[in-house]
Write a protein that holds these residues in place. Structure first.
Motif, PDB file in Angstrom:
ATOM      1  N   LYS A   6     101.407  11.716 -54.336  1.00 27.34           N
ATOM      2  CA  LYS A   6     100.752  12.685 -53.433  1.00 27.34           C
ATOM      3  C   LYS A   6     101.714  13.134 -52.331  1.00 27.34           C
ATOM      4  O   LYS A   6     101.706  14.304 -51.940  1.00 27.34           O
TER       5      LYS A   6
ATOM      6  N   LYS B 262      97.279   3.736 -62.096  1.00 26.70           N
ATOM      7  CA  LYS B 262      96.680   2.831 -61.106  1.00 26.70           C
ATOM      8  C   LYS B 262      95.359   2.276 -61.633  1.00 26.70           C
ATOM      9  O   LYS B 262      95.063   1.086 -61.488  1.00 26.70           O
ATOM     10  N   GLN B 263      94.531   3.140 -62.244  1.00 27.64           N
ATOM     11  CA  GLN B 263      93.263   2.671 -62.819  1.00 27.64           C
ATOM     12  C   GLN B 263      93.524   1.628 -63.910  1.00 27.64           C
ATOM     13  O   GLN B 263      92.852   0.595 -63.959  1.00 27.64           O
TER      14      GLN B 263
ATOM     15  N   ILE C 186     100.645  13.394 -60.043  1.00 24.83           N
ATOM     16  CA  ILE C 186      99.617  12.734 -59.224  1.00 24.83           C
ATOM     17  C   ILE C 186      98.530  12.153 -60.112  1.00 24.83           C
ATOM     18  O   ILE C 186      98.138  10.985 -59.975  1.00 24.83           O
ATOM     19  N   LYS C 187      98.043  12.968 -61.053  1.00 24.39           N
ATOM     20  CA  LYS C 187      96.991  12.487 -61.945  1.00 24.39           C
ATOM     21  C   LYS C 187      97.515  11.381 -62.868  1.00 24.39           C
ATOM     22  O   LYS C 187      96.796  10.420 -63.173  1.00 24.39           O
TER      23      LYS C 187
ATOM     24  N   ALA D 226     101.067   5.838 -56.894  1.00 27.22           N
ATOM     25  CA  ALA D 226     100.055   6.897 -56.791  1.00 27.22           C
ATOM     26  C   ALA D 226     100.120   7.575 -55.427  1.00 27.22           C
ATOM     27  O   ALA D 226      99.990   8.805 -55.318  1.00 27.22           O
ATOM     28  N   GLN D 227     100.320   6.797 -54.373  1.00 28.58           N
ATOM     29  CA  GLN D 227     100.407   7.382 -53.035  1.00 28.58           C
ATOM     30  C   GLN D 227     101.671   8.221 -52.879  1.00 28.58           C
ATOM     31  O   GLN D 227     101.653   9.292 -52.252  1.00 28.58           O
TER      32      GLN D 227
ATOM     33  N   GLN E 285      99.852   9.137 -62.189  1.00 30.35           N
ATOM     34  CA  GLN E 285      99.930   7.893 -61.436  1.00 30.35           C
ATOM     35  C   GLN E 285      98.543   7.352 -61.092  1.00 30.35           C
ATOM     36  O   GLN E 285      98.350   6.132 -61.003  1.00 30.35           O
ATOM     37  N   GLN E 286      97.576   8.240 -60.919  1.00 31.53           N
ATOM     38  CA  GLN E 286      96.205   7.776 -60.667  1.00 31.53           C
ATOM     39  C   GLN E 286      95.646   7.041 -61.879  1.00 31.53           C
ATOM     40  O   GLN E 286      94.988   6.003 -61.733  1.00 31.53           O
TER      41      GLN E 286
ATOM     42  N   SER F 193     101.430  -0.055 -58.549  1.00 29.66           N
ATOM     43  CA  SER F 193     100.860   1.182 -59.080  1.00 29.66           C
ATOM     44  C   SER F 193     100.163   1.980 -57.985  1.00 29.66           C
ATOM     45  O   SER F 193     100.177   3.214 -58.002  1.00 29.66           O
ATOM     46  N   LEU F 194      99.569   1.296 -57.011  1.00 26.04           N
ATOM     47  CA  LEU F 194      98.957   1.996 -55.870  1.00 26.04           C
ATOM     48  C   LEU F 194     100.008   2.725 -55.056  1.00 26.04           C
ATOM     49  O   LEU F 194      99.803   3.881 -54.636  1.00 26.04           O
TER      50      LEU F 194
END
Length: 459
Positions: free
Chosen positions: A60, A123-124, A116-117, A56-57, A119-120, A52-53
């Protein structure tokens, strides 16, 4: 011969001594820490968090322009188009092309920003899931640990019962020999001793199974016996807590609850991503290309060199493209509708989990209070049953009561002792759960012999 015996004794002493020293005593916190470091299932959550990290990267990175390079080379035979004049010729020739192109999204309905949001939040949620899995493992180990402690206590009670029966049996045998007791009493006592021996064996088997379960949770691959040490020195007392206040406190930090909230937020961004397909999109494009053609000749009929053609045939392009969704057989709007339903489903799941957590908390607080009352009553009853058994024991020796009354008093004491042990271990589990609701991970607390640890134990 004597020297050999002495050497053998020394070797055996060293082996036994090293074995005793190597045997570690495991506290609850040590068991949990070992399990967290070695449990296989937790590694799966760590991998999912890393995935998931990376997502998220990458979301971006998608804001950067895309750059591509291409080249081609070929040999033409027979009738083909001359790249210089576009006339058809029957001459064999070699040609090659080189191109560097780039494209960037100027406007795409805020799809990239929402991704982006999205995937963030994913990730959380993945991070909270890993922490929650760690917490679940800690509680599973704690329950397994107290199961072992409980059955060891039960084994101690069973041993006391067996030893007491053996002692009474010897006394009765002597009295039967002199005619002070009936032989039927002796037979009844032997039968009861066998039942108690069987009960002891069953408890030993259950203890072995409970220990194996604890080792499995810890991924403790060893045949050596685990010696557990229950370092908890808390005094059982009545705990008063307001469920609503405790619930708000727990949901404010709980990784389990926050992972559900993160999934709801991610679903909201998923809806925004679906809506972006309804908007027009604008892309800026650019490219630079060149080529080499064997048919490109000078006035003398010689092929122009590669370096000159690289400069002369260079071509640049800058432009923009606009894409407007006009009609997609209602596919885009269908995706938006489904995304709305997914959001509604996620919110409904959040409300459902809130309800479950609240009533689970109320139930645990009720059980905690009930266990306190049960334990207090069983402790008082143990004192009475202990006195009653001693009195029954004396009366039986004196022939004032029969063997059935003696075993009623004896079994009642054993049952009360087991209930004291059960209520205490269950109260400790519920108490640590209450501490967890308040945001205290008891396995990360300071040692019990420190002032901070004593304070946490008394909270």
């Amino acid at each position: 011969m004597i020297k050999k015996r002495i050497i053998l004794i020394i070797v055996l002493y060293l082996i036994i001594g090293n074995t005793v020293q190597a045997q570690q005593k495991w506290s609850l916190n040590q068991c949990i820490s070992y399990a967290i470091e070695n449990n296989i299932n937790l590694k799966e959550y760590e991998i999912l968090e890393k995935l998931s990290l990376e997502d998220a990267q990458q979301a971006k990175r998608n804001m950067l322009p895309g750059i591509g390079a291409s080249t081609s080379a070929g040999l033409s035979f027979g009738r083909s188009a001359d790249p210089n004049t576009n006339d058809y010729i029957n001459t064999e020739f070699f040609s090659s092309n080189f191109e560097l192109s780039s494209s960037i999204a100027v406007f795409d309905g805020f799809r990239i920003q929402n991704q982006i949001k999205y995937q963030q939040f994913r990730k959380q949620a993945s991070e909270y899931n890993r922490i929650n899995a760690t917490d679940d493992l800690a509680f599973d180990v704690m329950v397994a640990f107290f199961d072992v402690v409980y059955y060891k206590g039960m084994l101690g009670i069973a041993n006391e019962q067996v030893e007491a029966s053996k002692l009474s049996l010897k006394t009765t045998e002597k009295k039967v020999e002199v005619g002070l007791k009936a032989k039927t009493d002796l037979l009844e006592m032997r039968a009861n001793l066998e039942r108690e021996e069987l009960n002891k064996i069953q408890i030993e088997n259950t203890l072995e199974t409970a220990t194996l379960k604890l080792k499995q949770l810890m991924n403790f691959v060893s045949a050596e016996e685990m010696e557990l040490v229950d370092k908890s020195s808390v005094v059982i007392s009545e705990q008063v807590a307001q469920p609503r206040q405790l619930f708000e406190q727990y949901t404010g930090w709980s990784p389990y609850y926050r992972s559900i909230e993160a999934n709801v937020k991610a679903t909201e961004k998923g809806l925004a991503i679906s809506r972006s397909s309804l908007y027009p999109s604008i892309y800026a494009n650019g490219s630079i290309s060149t080529g080499f053609y064997e048919t490109n000749t000078d006035s003398l009929g010689n092929t122009v060199p590669f370096g000159n053609q690289w400069k002369n045939n260079k071509n640049q392009y800058v432009g923009a493209s606009l894409s407007i969704p006009v009609f997609s057989r209602w596919g885009n709007r269908s995706e938006v509708k489904k995304a709305k339903l997914e959001l509604e489903r996620a919110k409904n799941n959040l409300d459902d989990e809130r309800q479950k957590l609240f009533f689970e908390m109320v139930n645990n607080l009720t059980e905690l209070e009930a266990l306190y009352k049960e334990h207090s009553q069983y402790v008082k009853r143990t004192e009475v049953d202990e006195l009653a058994f001693r009195a029954a024991e004396k009366k039986f020796d004196q022939g004032l009561i029969d063997i059935n009354d003696y075993y009623v008093a004896k079994n009642r004491l054993a049952n009360t002792q087991s209930q004291v042990l059960r209520s205490r271990t269950q109260w400790e589990i519920k108490m640590k759960l209450l501490q967890f609701y308040r945001g205290q991970r008891f396995w990360e607390a300071a040692p019990s012999n420190s002032p901070e640890g004593e304070k946490k134990s008394n909270d």
